[in-house]
Design a protein around this motif. Structure first.
Motif: not given
Ligand SMILES: Cc1cc2nc3c(=O)[nH]c(=O)nc-3n(C[C@H](O)[C@H](O)[C@H](O)COP(=O)(O)OP(=O)(O)OC[C@H]3O[C@@H](n4cnc5c(N)ncnc54)[C@H](O)[C@@H]3O)c2cc1C
Length: 380
Positions: A124-126, A133-135, A202-204, A364-366
């Motif tokens: 796994a990779f964390a 999240g994005s940051d 728990d996720k959908f 992997g990033g939104t």
């Molecule tokens: C099912 C699932 C599996 C995952 N698996 C892993 C894993 O194995 N390992 C791991 O490390 N991570 C994992 N993730 C995490 C995933 O990489 C993050 O959920 C994703 O990067 C977004 O982070 P966040 O959920 O905190 O959303 P946030 O960063 O809080 O973002 C919320 C919203 O704000 C927007 N946003 C944020 N910053 C900006 C910006 N600068 N400009 C414009 N819009 C912005 C986003 O696009 C999004 O719409 C997983 C997520 C899910 C849902």
């Protein structure tokens, strides 16, 4: 699309497609309903050599030149059967193992990479944390140097494969708030004292791919479990760029499953005395679905081939993920519409395709973060 692949690549894809049709597709609904991990299928794929696509023969890999394209095809075909199962494999055989191959000592490679390629150990990779999240440079999991190694303290969220993993690559910082330059990757064995999977979430979406919270309390990590070469900071994250192509491939597989199901349904379902596929509104939806799919697929394969040629792919990998992930979601929504009321019934897979299509748009990033990546690449 076959004109884009050579004979070996077509034969690889067709052999895999048969395995998916015979072994994975019949189990996909049950795996979604129970959320179970299909360990037997995972081990079978490992024994067939598929987890070694990315790696040299010296570690039990296939040692092939077109590894990124073939891995893309693997992710796509598996996701056509089950996006959840494919997500588990994709995370395991690339993201979680590549850092060990890239930066691990020979001892670590023998201990973790070799059994991972055989399907006997799971990775796994964390990175993600509740407030990062994005940051991703804002992580707060701390690492402190101690005699003979490091101590980790903190927590992670949304870690795929965490419940089933034998080892986890963990991002941690030497100085909270110092950003990318203070971040490194560490390999943590799940048996290490102080490490805990604190909660399965728990996720959908992608039910049979587990997602969990992790906690680290004074977890000791020996010196040689420092990956990412030490002090390379955000470079460690940059190694994830190619994974965006594989996440795009997951979306391609999911989109194909939805398109093919909707096409079959449109040919069979009769209303007003004829198949609904004879109505122009339904035809236009299907043609748009196919166009979106083929466009995303062509571009994703193109990005994978660029990676195989060693070219820079930051822009192409992000664009492939946008095209395929957003496209797949749109295809699945149209498929649900074509199924009418039956589309909302759990006994039809089209609702699963739609639920699963959200995973590649966020994992992997939104998509919007991918747009930011591309915007930087074009000088904005
Ligand atoms: C099912 C699932 C599996 C995952 N698996 C892993 C894993 O194995 N390992 C791991 O490390 N991570 C994992 N993730 C995490 C995933 O990489 C993050 O959920 C994703 O990067 C977004 O982070 P966040 O959920 O905190 O959303 P946030 O960063 O809080 O973002 C919320 C919203 O704000 C927007 N946003 C944020 N910053 C900006 C910006 N600068 N400009 C414009 N819009 C912005 C986003 O696009 C999004 O719409 C997983 C997520 C899910 C849902």
């Amino acid at each position: 699309m076959d004109s884009y692949l050579n004979a070996d690549q077509i034969s690889f894809r067709d052999g895999l497609a048969r395995w998916v049709d015979e072994r994975l597709c019949p189990r996909a609904e049950e795996l979604d309903r129970t959320g179970e991990f299909a360990r037997d299928l995972f081990e079978e794929l490992g024994s067939l050599g598929y987890f070694g696509i990315m790696y040299p023969e010296a570690y039990g890999g296939l040692g092939i030149a077109d590894r990124y394209l073939l891995y893309t095809i693997l992710c796509e075909e598996l996701a056509r059967g089950s996006m959840g199962f494919a997500a588990t494999v994709c995370m395991h055989a690339s993201t979680a193992t590549n850092t060990i191959f890239k930066w691990g000592s020979e001892e670590l490679r023998q201990k973790y990479l070799v059994p991972a390629i055989q399907g006997k150990k799971i990775g796994a990779f964390a990175i993600t944390e509740p407030n990062a999240g994005s940051d991703a440079a804002a992580i707060r999991t701390r690492v402190t140097k101690v005699d003979g190694g490091y101590r980790l303290n903190g927590s992670k969220i949304f870690t795929s494969n965490a419940v089933i993993a034998d080892f986890i690559t963990v991002a941690a910082t030497t100085e909270v708030g110092a950003g990318a330059k203070a971040i490194n990757l560490f390999l943590v064995d799940k048996e290490t004292e102080g490490f805990k999977v604190s909660r399965k979430l728990d996720k959908f979406t992608t039910h049979c791919s587990d997602t969990a919270e992790l906690s680290f309390e004074d977890v000791f990590v020996p010196d040689d479990c420092l990956l990412s070469g030490g002090g390379v900071g955000m470079k460690a994250y940059e190694s994830l760029t190619v994974d965006r192509i594989f996440t795009a491939a997951l979306a391609l597989g999911g989109g194909r499953a939805a398109y093919e199901a909707a096409l079959r349904y449109a040919q069979e379902r009769q209303q007003f005395g004829k198949p609904i596929g004879k109505f122009q509104a339904v035809q236009f939806k299907l043609v748009d679905m196919l166009s979106t799919l083929e466009q995303a697929r062509l571009f994703t394969y193109h990005a994978a081939q660029m990676a195989d040629r060693g070219l820079p792919i930051t822009r192409e990998a992000a664009m492939a993920k946008i095209l395929a992930a957003d496209g797949c979601n749109d295809i699945c929504l149209k498929a649900l519409n074509i199924f009418g009321g039956y589309g909302l019934m759990m006994e039809f897979p089209v609702q699963r395709y739609l639920r699963d299509s959200f995973f590649p748009m966020i994992g992997g990033g939104t998509s919007d973060i991918m747009r930011l990546v591309v915007a930087r690449q074009i000088g904005l």
